[in-house]
Design an enzyme around this catalytic site. Structure first.
Site, PDB file in Angstrom:
ATOM      1  NE  ARG A   1     -32.153 -56.113 -20.542  1.00 34.76           N
ATOM      2  CZ  ARG A   1     -32.269 -56.651 -19.212  1.00 34.76           C
ATOM      3  NH1 ARG A   1     -31.557 -56.147 -18.348  1.00 34.76           N
ATOM      4  NH2 ARG A   1     -33.031 -57.907 -19.232  1.00 34.76           N
TER       5      ARG A   1
ATOM      6  CE1 TYR B   1     -30.035 -35.175 -35.056  1.00 31.20           C
ATOM      7  CE2 TYR B   1     -31.141 -36.059 -33.167  1.00 31.20           C
ATOM      8  CZ  TYR B   1     -31.006 -36.115 -34.482  1.00 31.20           C
ATOM      9  OH  TYR B   1     -31.222 -37.018 -35.261  1.00 31.20           O
TER      10      TYR B   1
ATOM     11  CG  ASP C   1     -24.285 -34.007 -28.120  1.00 34.33           C
ATOM     12  OD1 ASP C   1     -23.305 -34.596 -28.781  1.00 34.33           O
ATOM     13  OD2 ASP C   1     -25.608 -34.178 -28.418  1.00 34.33           O
TER      14      ASP C   1
ATOM     15  CE  LYS D   1     -25.986 -38.073 -36.293  1.00 34.84           C
ATOM     16  NZ  LYS D   1     -26.400 -37.246 -35.227  1.00 34.84           N
TER      17      LYS D   1
HETATM   18  C1  LIG Z   1     -27.478 -37.159 -34.238  1.00 33.05           C
HETATM   19  C2  LIG Z   1     -27.076 -36.445 -32.979  1.00 33.05           C
HETATM   20  C3  LIG Z   1     -27.989 -36.810 -31.758  1.00 33.05           C
HETATM   21  C4  LIG Z   1     -28.886 -38.192 -31.995  1.00 33.05           C
HETATM   22  O1  LIG Z   1     -27.891 -39.214 -32.160  1.00 33.05           O
HETATM   23  P1  LIG Z   1     -28.832 -40.606 -32.686  1.00 33.05           P
HETATM   24  O2  LIG Z   1     -27.614 -41.439 -32.671  1.00 33.05           O
HETATM   25  O3  LIG Z   1     -29.171 -40.134 -33.887  1.00 33.05           O
HETATM   26  O4  LIG Z   1     -29.688 -41.002 -31.834  1.00 33.05           O
HETATM   27  C5  LIG Z   1     -27.665 -35.983 -30.779  1.00 33.05           C
HETATM   28  N1  LIG Z   1     -26.781 -35.297 -30.756  1.00 33.05           N
HETATM   29  C6  LIG Z   1     -26.207 -34.613 -31.885  1.00 33.05           C
HETATM   30  C7  LIG Z   1     -25.368 -33.463 -31.811  1.00 33.05           C
HETATM   31  C8  LIG Z   1     -26.433 -35.332 -33.095  1.00 33.05           C
HETATM   32  O5  LIG Z   1     -25.806 -34.844 -34.044  1.00 33.05           O
END
Ligand SMILES: *Cc1c(COP(=O)(O)O)cnc(C)c1O
Length: 388
Positions: A52, A104, A179, A204
């Site tokens: 962990r 998101y 982000d 993504k």
């Molecule tokens: C998908 C996404 C998230 C969340 O991520 P997960 O891997 O689904 O938990 C956060 N920010 C953006 C811009 C996203 O596209």
């Protein structure tokens, strides 16, 4: 040659990766182990005492991810939302978060439904409106969370301007998290623009093949890193070694994939603009985009693979179009090699209340394209037959 400090494409492939010292294996092994032998109590091969806390496959990924963002440190997580959870755990009851209005759906949900319940207040503001943003800071603001381009309306937020504003407005008490999921470090480096932390859903573009869920935080500040790492280990939302291996394999081609995503999306956006059945197209690379100049300033090498379009008609026309597509898969998520499409109002942003969606312009006619790296002529043919 210092591979960690080489140019971007070289770092994608080499940062964090070196032949395995025991066998010479060129790929970083998947260290499927939960714990590590100690030669004497408390004596182990730092930092490996328990998986962990640290795992060699994860170390390789974290080193690679840090290098891609030009960061001193990288931390990887079991999902993108786990990175938000980790950042929020640096706050205390009574603190205030400033959040950009279009995010998101799951980001909105964790702030609104999990952390607001715990006594942390949240203000959502359109961060392309600098006067409104400046006015939204309070003396309790401790974190600013922005996403750019935003999801799904693809607003482009000026990272340098908001980061400076946060420092001025809070005397440096608030940290700024950007982000960078949509742009990726291939196109945009928020740390170099003044953000304190970069967050990613590696699910993504970084993962890029729709086969692994993950997240990452990158940071330069030693103290911030220590605190985030402490939470990461304490809360425990860490990725397994196989997920780290897959993500690390993917980042080796990030520069190639992003180049093609950008080229294809630019062509598809241009095609949609001309199409009689399309009302409006939002793509940061278009001159018509309201923040096109900001995008040109802070994104380099392209404007990403995401396009938002408003079709003519209502929900029936949108539904018909989405059902008729053959190359595009109708699915949540984005950023993979394969083209995906979705309807935010019904799918990814269903957790955003209807009146909020209306305010943001997430209407029934809005569809979000994640343009893949297939032959662009096939992508355009598919769109045309489905719109016909
Ligand atoms: C998908 C996404 C998230 C969340 O991520 P997960 O891997 O689904 O938990 C956060 N920010 C953006 C811009 C996203 O596209």
């Amino acid at each position: 040659m210092d591979k960690e400090n080489a140019r971007f494409a070289t770092r994608c492939i080499h940062a964090g990766c070196r032949p395995d010292p025991t066998t010479g294996a060129i790929s970083v092994p998947v260290y499927m182990t939960s714990t590590y032998a100690q030669t004497s109590p408390g004596v182990f091969k730092e930092p490996y005492d328990y998986s962990r806390s640290a795992n060699p496959t994860r170390t390789a990924l974290e080193t690679n991810l840090a290098s891609l963002e030009g960061a001193k440190y990288g931390l990887s997580f079991g999902s993108g939302v786990a990175t938000i959870d980790c950042c929020c755990h640096l706050l205390n009851t009574g603190d205030h978060i400033l959040l950009c209005d279009d995010v998101y759906g799951g980001t909105y949900r964790i702030f609104k439904r999990v952390f607001e319940q715990m006594g942390i207040s949240i203000t959502r503001v359109d961060m392309t409106d600098h006067d409104a943003t400046r006015a939204a800071f309070t003396d309790k603001t401790r974190m600013v969370w922005l996403e750019t381009p935003t999801n799904p309306t693809l607003k482009v937020i000026d990272i340098a301007a908001i980061s400076q504003m946060a420092k001025d407005a809070t005397g440096g008490k608030a940290f700024v998290v950007a982000d960078n999921t949509f742009a990726t470090p291939a196109l945009q480096n928020p740390l170099s623009l003044g953000a304190d932390v970069v967050s990613h859903s590696t699910t993504k573009y970084l993962g890029g093949h729709a086969d692994v869920v993950g997240g990452a935080l990158m940071v330069n500040d030693d103290d911030l890193h220590e605190r985030l790492k402490f939470v990461q280990n304490s809360v425990g939302a860490v990725p397994g070694p196989m997920d780290c291996f897959l993500t690390l394999r993917s980042t080796k081609t990030l520069h190639l994939r992003m180049q093609r995503h950008c080229e294809n999306a630019a062509k598809v956006a241009g095609h949609l603009v001309e199409h009689a059945k399309v009302d409006r197209v939002v793509y940061p690379g278009l001159d018509s985009h309201p923040q096109h100049n900001v995008a040109k300033k802070q994104m380099c090498g392209g404007f990403g693979g995401m396009i938002t379009a408003f079709l003519k008609g209502g929900i029936n026309e949108s539904r018909g179009f989405l059902e008729k597509l053959q190359l595009f898969t109708l699915a949540e998520s984005l950023g993979g090699v394969e083209s995906l499409i979705e309807h935010p109002g019904i799918m990814t942003h269903a957790s955003v209340p209807a009146e909020e969606r209306a305010k943001l312009g997430i209407s029934d006619s809005l569809v979000r394209f994640s343009v893949g790296v297939e032959d662009v002529s096939d992508i355009i043919d598919d769109i045309d037959q489905a719109l016909a």
